[in-house]
Design a protein around this motif. Structure first.
Motif, PDB file in Angstrom:
ATOM      1  N   ALA A  34     -34.498 -21.459 -45.456  1.00 47.62           N
ATOM      2  CA  ALA A  34     -33.756 -20.318 -46.009  1.00 47.62           C
ATOM      3  C   ALA A  34     -33.515 -19.249 -44.952  1.00 47.62           C
ATOM      4  N   LEU A  35     -34.493 -19.060 -44.077  1.00 45.79           N
ATOM      5  CA  LEU A  35     -34.367 -18.052 -43.024  1.00 45.79           C
ATOM      6  C   LEU A  35     -33.295 -18.428 -42.002  1.00 45.79           C
ATOM      7  N   LEU A  36     -33.311 -19.664 -41.547  1.00 44.36           N
ATOM      8  CA  LEU A  36     -32.439 -20.039 -40.425  1.00 44.36           C
ATOM      9  C   LEU A  36     -31.047 -20.485 -40.852  1.00 44.36           C
ATOM     10  N   LYS A  37     -30.875 -20.899 -42.090  1.00 46.08           N
ATOM     11  CA  LYS A  37     -29.542 -21.377 -42.476  1.00 46.08           C
ATOM     12  C   LYS A  37     -28.502 -20.259 -42.455  1.00 46.08           C
ATOM     13  N   GLU A  38     -28.965 -19.014 -42.430  1.00 50.53           N
ATOM     14  CA  GLU A  38     -28.048 -17.874 -42.361  1.00 50.53           C
ATOM     15  C   GLU A  38     -27.769 -17.430 -40.928  1.00 50.53           C
ATOM     16  N   ARG A  39     -28.408 -18.059 -39.958  1.00 54.23           N
ATOM     17  CA  ARG A  39     -28.181 -17.695 -38.558  1.00 54.23           C
ATOM     18  C   ARG A  39     -26.742 -18.040 -38.178  1.00 54.23           C
ATOM     19  N   PRO A  40     -26.030 -17.139 -37.472  1.00 53.10           N
ATOM     20  CA  PRO A  40     -24.614 -17.366 -37.169  1.00 53.10           C
ATOM     21  C   PRO A  40     -24.315 -18.699 -36.498  1.00 53.10           C
ATOM     22  N   SER A  41     -25.149 -19.111 -35.542  1.00 52.79           N
ATOM     23  CA  SER A  41     -24.885 -20.375 -34.836  1.00 52.79           C
ATOM     24  C   SER A  41     -24.992 -21.571 -35.776  1.00 52.79           C
ATOM     25  N   ILE A  42     -25.874 -21.474 -36.745  1.00 52.53           N
ATOM     26  CA  ILE A  42     -26.083 -22.572 -37.689  1.00 52.53           C
ATOM     27  C   ILE A  42     -24.980 -22.581 -38.744  1.00 52.53           C
ATOM     28  N   LYS A  43     -24.612 -21.425 -39.224  1.00 53.76           N
ATOM     29  CA  LYS A  43     -23.515 -21.347 -40.198  1.00 53.76           C
ATOM     30  C   LYS A  43     -22.205 -21.830 -39.573  1.00 53.76           C
ATOM     31  N   ALA A  44     -21.975 -21.469 -38.310  1.00 56.86           N
ATOM     32  CA  ALA A  44     -20.716 -21.835 -37.637  1.00 56.86           C
ATOM     33  C   ALA A  44     -20.609 -23.330 -37.389  1.00 56.86           C
ATOM     34  N   SER A  45     -21.749 -24.014 -37.335  1.00 55.40           N
ATOM     35  CA  SER A  45     -21.742 -25.447 -37.013  1.00 55.40           C
ATOM     36  C   SER A  45     -22.168 -26.309 -38.202  1.00 55.40           C
ATOM     37  N   TRP A  46     -22.225 -25.715 -39.398  1.00 57.17           N
ATOM     38  CA  TRP A  46     -22.653 -26.437 -40.597  1.00 57.17           C
ATOM     39  C   TRP A  46     -21.776 -27.674 -40.810  1.00 57.17           C
ATOM     40  N   PRO A  47     -22.381 -28.833 -41.105  1.00 59.63           N
ATOM     41  CA  PRO A  47     -21.579 -30.064 -41.244  1.00 59.63           C
ATOM     42  C   PRO A  47     -20.442 -29.894 -42.246  1.00 59.63           C
ATOM     43  N   PRO A  48     -19.220 -30.186 -41.841  1.00 63.18           N
ATOM     44  CA  PRO A  48     -18.070 -29.943 -42.720  1.00 63.18           C
ATOM     45  C   PRO A  48     -18.122 -30.713 -44.031  1.00 63.18           C
ATOM     46  N   HIS A  49     -18.649 -31.931 -44.016  1.00 66.24           N
ATOM     47  CA  HIS A  49     -18.679 -32.670 -45.279  1.00 66.24           C
ATOM     48  C   HIS A  49     -19.756 -32.141 -46.220  1.00 66.24           C
ATOM     49  N   TRP A  50     -20.731 -31.390 -45.678  1.00 71.51           N
ATOM     50  CA  TRP A  50     -21.697 -30.723 -46.547  1.00 71.51           C
ATOM     51  C   TRP A  50     -21.032 -29.534 -47.244  1.00 71.51           C
TER      52      TRP A  50
END
Length: 226
Positions: free
Chosen positions: A197-213
């Motif tokens: 929950a903490l890291l999924k909001e990090r900008p680098s992670i949000k920007a690279s979130w798998p598109p099919h997810w």
């Protein structure tokens, strides 16, 4: 700078995601990229094989330099762009040692996850046995308890090597995210749940979130009983 970089990748692949997070953390947006399909076997295409004879993704190229293993690519990016973006190797001797430890343990963590969620993908139908899958699930459960303990020892609102986001998180977070994508319970593993929950909001992670997810947020329930 990033215009000299090319990444061939697959959506939802933790090794690919690691490199994409590292590129974001080092402020290297704007690189050339091509999304390939594992289902269509595009990772075995000549385009990939010309750069990566193993026929695997990610395939990463910077100028004339090819770095295909995700760990190697992440280390390369941090080494070549130390003064750019976010620093991913802590100065603290203690945090740095823990970062390296968790990074390389992350390889075992990822492998044990794969033996469960991709069991039918890797094992031919005639060689599958319920007892083998049960053993794989038990091994993954044991592994999860280790990581629960690591995070519990560090305390709340922390990254894997301490308070600072590091290469350990670049490497391991995609595995943790995949666990939850496949139905792992945050109630059963509260420390991993809090970390996710903490890291999924990090900008680098949000920007690279798998598109099919993003297209299908529901995911699967393969790990609901783990």
């Amino acid at each position: 700078m990033a215009q000299d970089m090319t990444l061939l990748w697959g959506s939802g692949s933790p090794p690919c995601w690691r490199v994409m997070i590292a590129l974001e953390e080092k402020d290297l947006q704007g690189y050339n990229q091509k999304l390939l399909s594992f289902e269509k076997n595009e990772h075995k295409s000549q385009e990939v094989l010309d750069l990566n004879p193993r026929g695997q993704l990610p395939t990463f190229k910077h100028g004339d330099i090819i770095v295909n293993e995700s760990y190697a690519a992440c280390f390369y990016l941090e080494s070549q762009f130390k003064s750019q973006g976010n620093k991913l190797i802590p100065d603290s001797q203690t945090e740095q040692a823990l970062m390296y430890q968790r990074m390389f343990e992350g390889s075992t963590f990822y492998d044990k996850l794969n033996t469960v969620i991709y069991y039918e993908w890797y094992v031919p139908e005639g060689e599958r046995h319920d007892s083998a899958l049960t053993r794989n699930k038990e091994a993954l459960t044991t592994e999860l308890k280790l990581w629960e303990g690591y995070l519990q020892k560090l305390g709340s609102n922390t990254c894997l090597a301490g308070p600072t986001f590091s290469l350990a998180d670049v490497i391991v977070f995609p595995t943790v995210a995949t666990l939850f994508r496949f139905g792992m319970s945050a109630e059963r593993y509260p420390n991993l749940g809090a970390y996710y929950a903490l890291l999924k909001e990090r900008p680098s992670i949000k920007a690279s979130w798998p598109p099919h997810w993003l297209e299908n947020p529901k995911g699967q329930d393969t790990l609901k009983d783990i």
